[in-house]
Every structure is written in structure tokens, then in C-alpha cells.
Design a protein around this motif. Structure first.
Motif, mmCIF file in Angstrom:
data_model
loop_
_atom_site.group_PDB
_atom_site.id
_atom_site.type_symbol
_atom_site.label_atom_id
_atom_site.label_comp_id
_atom_site.label_asym_id
_atom_site.label_seq_id
_atom_site.Cartn_x
_atom_site.Cartn_y
_atom_site.Cartn_z
ATOM 1 N N HIS A 185 0.896 -1.123 -0.126
ATOM 2 C CA HIS A 185 0.003 0.064 0.098
ATOM 3 C C HIS A 185 0.773 1.172 -0.034
ATOM 4 N N TYR A 186 0.860 2.006 -1.026
ATOM 5 C CA TYR A 186 1.602 3.083 -1.197
ATOM 6 C C TYR A 186 0.758 4.619 -0.863
ATOM 7 N N TYR A 187 1.344 5.472 -0.513
ATOM 8 C CA TYR A 187 0.702 6.799 -0.349
ATOM 9 C C TYR A 187 1.549 7.560 -1.387
ATOM 10 N N ILE A 188 1.180 8.453 -2.187
ATOM 11 C CA ILE A 188 1.561 9.232 -2.795
ATOM 12 C C ILE A 188 1.505 10.676 -2.757
ATOM 13 N N PHE A 189 2.579 11.496 -2.454
ATOM 14 C CA PHE A 189 2.191 12.959 -2.051
ATOM 15 C C PHE A 189 2.951 13.756 -3.277
ATOM 16 N N LEU A 190 2.362 14.773 -3.733
ATOM 17 C CA LEU A 190 3.013 15.900 -4.486
ATOM 18 C C LEU A 190 3.645 16.774 -3.796
ATOM 19 N N LEU A 191 4.715 16.899 -3.775
ATOM 20 C CA LEU A 191 5.601 17.951 -2.984
ATOM 21 C C LEU A 191 5.770 19.216 -3.820
ATOM 22 N N LYS A 192 5.836 20.175 -2.932
ATOM 23 C CA LYS A 192 6.074 21.482 -3.829
ATOM 24 C C LYS A 192 7.365 21.569 -4.520
ATOM 25 N N GLY A 240 -7.716 13.258 -3.052
ATOM 26 C CA GLY A 240 -7.517 15.048 -2.938
ATOM 27 C C GLY A 240 -6.353 15.418 -2.760
ATOM 28 N N ASN A 241 -5.848 15.104 -1.596
ATOM 29 C CA ASN A 241 -4.597 15.387 -1.125
ATOM 30 C C ASN A 241 -3.480 14.463 -1.175
ATOM 31 N N VAL A 242 -3.743 13.264 -1.524
ATOM 32 C CA VAL A 242 -2.788 12.241 -1.470
ATOM 33 C C VAL A 242 -3.648 11.095 -2.399
ATOM 34 N N LEU A 243 -2.579 10.480 -3.383
ATOM 35 C CA LEU A 243 -2.996 9.406 -3.999
ATOM 36 C C LEU A 243 -2.316 8.265 -3.247
ATOM 37 N N THR A 244 -3.402 7.015 -3.455
ATOM 38 C CA THR A 244 -2.905 5.666 -3.149
ATOM 39 C C THR A 244 -2.993 4.690 -3.904
ATOM 40 N N ILE A 245 -1.974 3.786 -3.840
ATOM 41 C CA ILE A 245 -2.070 2.562 -4.738
ATOM 42 C C ILE A 245 -1.777 1.386 -3.802
ATOM 43 N N SER A 246 -2.715 0.259 -4.031
ATOM 44 C CA SER A 246 -2.814 -0.868 -3.243
ATOM 45 C C SER A 246 -2.383 -1.946 -4.358
ATOM 46 N N ALA A 247 -1.451 -2.713 -4.162
ATOM 47 C CA ALA A 247 -1.188 -3.830 -4.911
ATOM 48 C C ALA A 247 -0.808 -5.092 -4.594
ATOM 49 N N ASN A 248 -1.149 -6.181 -5.302
ATOM 50 C CA ASN A 248 -0.943 -7.440 -4.952
ATOM 51 C C ASN A 248 -0.192 -8.165 -5.847
ATOM 52 N N GLY A 249 0.600 -9.296 -5.572
ATOM 53 C CA GLY A 249 1.301 -10.028 -6.463
ATOM 54 C C GLY A 249 2.580 -9.404 -7.078
#
Length: 146
Positions: free
Chosen positions: A3-10, A96-105
Motif C-alpha cells: 500500500h503506497y501513499y503518493i504525495f505531490l511535494l512543492k 484529493g490531497n494524496v494518491l494511494t496505490i494498493s497492489a498484490n502479486g
């Protein structure tokens, strides 16, 4: 499951903290694990270093680049890739303020999403708190002035 949290930094934060990614990770980790009183302060710091996620641009890019894939589909504003040959699944969600990617395999499905996001902006920073992995989706080139 990863499970990844993806932030866009300035951009100025990304440039200043290139090579000091562990400090960004520590701040983001505190935002997830701190007690309620401290967590409010840390969330303000995270909001200060974060840029607004360009949701419309992400939607257009993901759909344009992945619509030709037979293993890609959209369901309730979430983007899915299910590569049966590699037993790889991933879902990209925009909060909205963060993207998430959940992955298996295997890593193929999430890598496809990372590649699309990397091409949108070089300041995306991904964190996997469970496995303590973190880093830039597109490493920022460090400019040396002579």
C-alpha cells in the motif's frame, strides 16, 4: 499486499530535500503514527510542503495512456490494472490531497501506474509505511552551478 501513499511535494521542497528523503519520510510517518495532539501539528507541516494533486490531469493522463490496455478498467473513479499473466493487480485512488496505490502479486501493475504519474510531475514522493520504503517516482536531477 503493498500500500503506497503518493504525495505531490512543492518543487522547492523537492529540490531542497533531494538526498534527504529520510527526513520527508520521517515527517510523513509522524503524520500517520503520532498521537492526536502532535498529529494535528504534523498534518499542518505536511500540508505546507505538499502541492495540490492535479486530479483532472491525472485522470486524463491515466485514461489516455492506459485505455489501450485490455487489463485496465475504471470503476467508481478508481483505476484498476489486473495483469493475469503475472498475477499482478493494482488500484490507483485519488483522495484529493494524496494518491494511494494498493497492489498484490508481482510489481508490474503498480509500476505501470508509477510510470504514468512520473511523467505528469517529477515531485511525486511515494511511501510504503508497512515496508518502510520511500522515494521519488522520478528522481530530481541535481543541478550543480559552477
Amino acid at each position: 499486499m503493498r500500500h503506497y501513499y503518493i504525495f505531490l511535494l512543492k518543487p522547492e521542497i523537492a529540490t531542497s530535500y533531494f538526498g534527504k528523503e529520510h527526513l520527508i519520510y520521517q515527517l510523513l510517518y509522524e503524520g500517520e503514527t503520532a498521537d492526536t495532539e502532535l498529529q494535528e501539528i504534523v498534518k499542518k507541516q505536511i500540508n505546507y510542503i505538499s502541492a495540490i494533486i492535479p486530479s483532472l490531469q491525472i485522470k486524463k493522463s491515466v485514461e489516455k495512456k492506459l485505455k489501450v490496455r485490455h487489463d485496465f478498467y475504471v470503476l467508481k473513479e478508481h483505476y484498476y490494472i489486473d495483469i493475469k499473466a503475472f498475477e499482478s493487480k493494482a488500484v490507483l485512488k485519488d483522495h484529493g490531497n494524496v494518491l494511494t496505490i494498493s497492489a498484490n502479486g508481482s510489481y508490474q501493475a503498480e509500476t505501470i501506474f508509477f510510470e504514468v504519474l512520473r511523467q505528469i510531475n517529477s515531485c511525486f514522493f511515494a511511501v510504503d509505511f508497512d515496508n518502510k520504503n520511500y522515494g521519488w517516482l522520478n528522481p530530481i536531477k541535481h543541478v550543480n552551478y559552477i
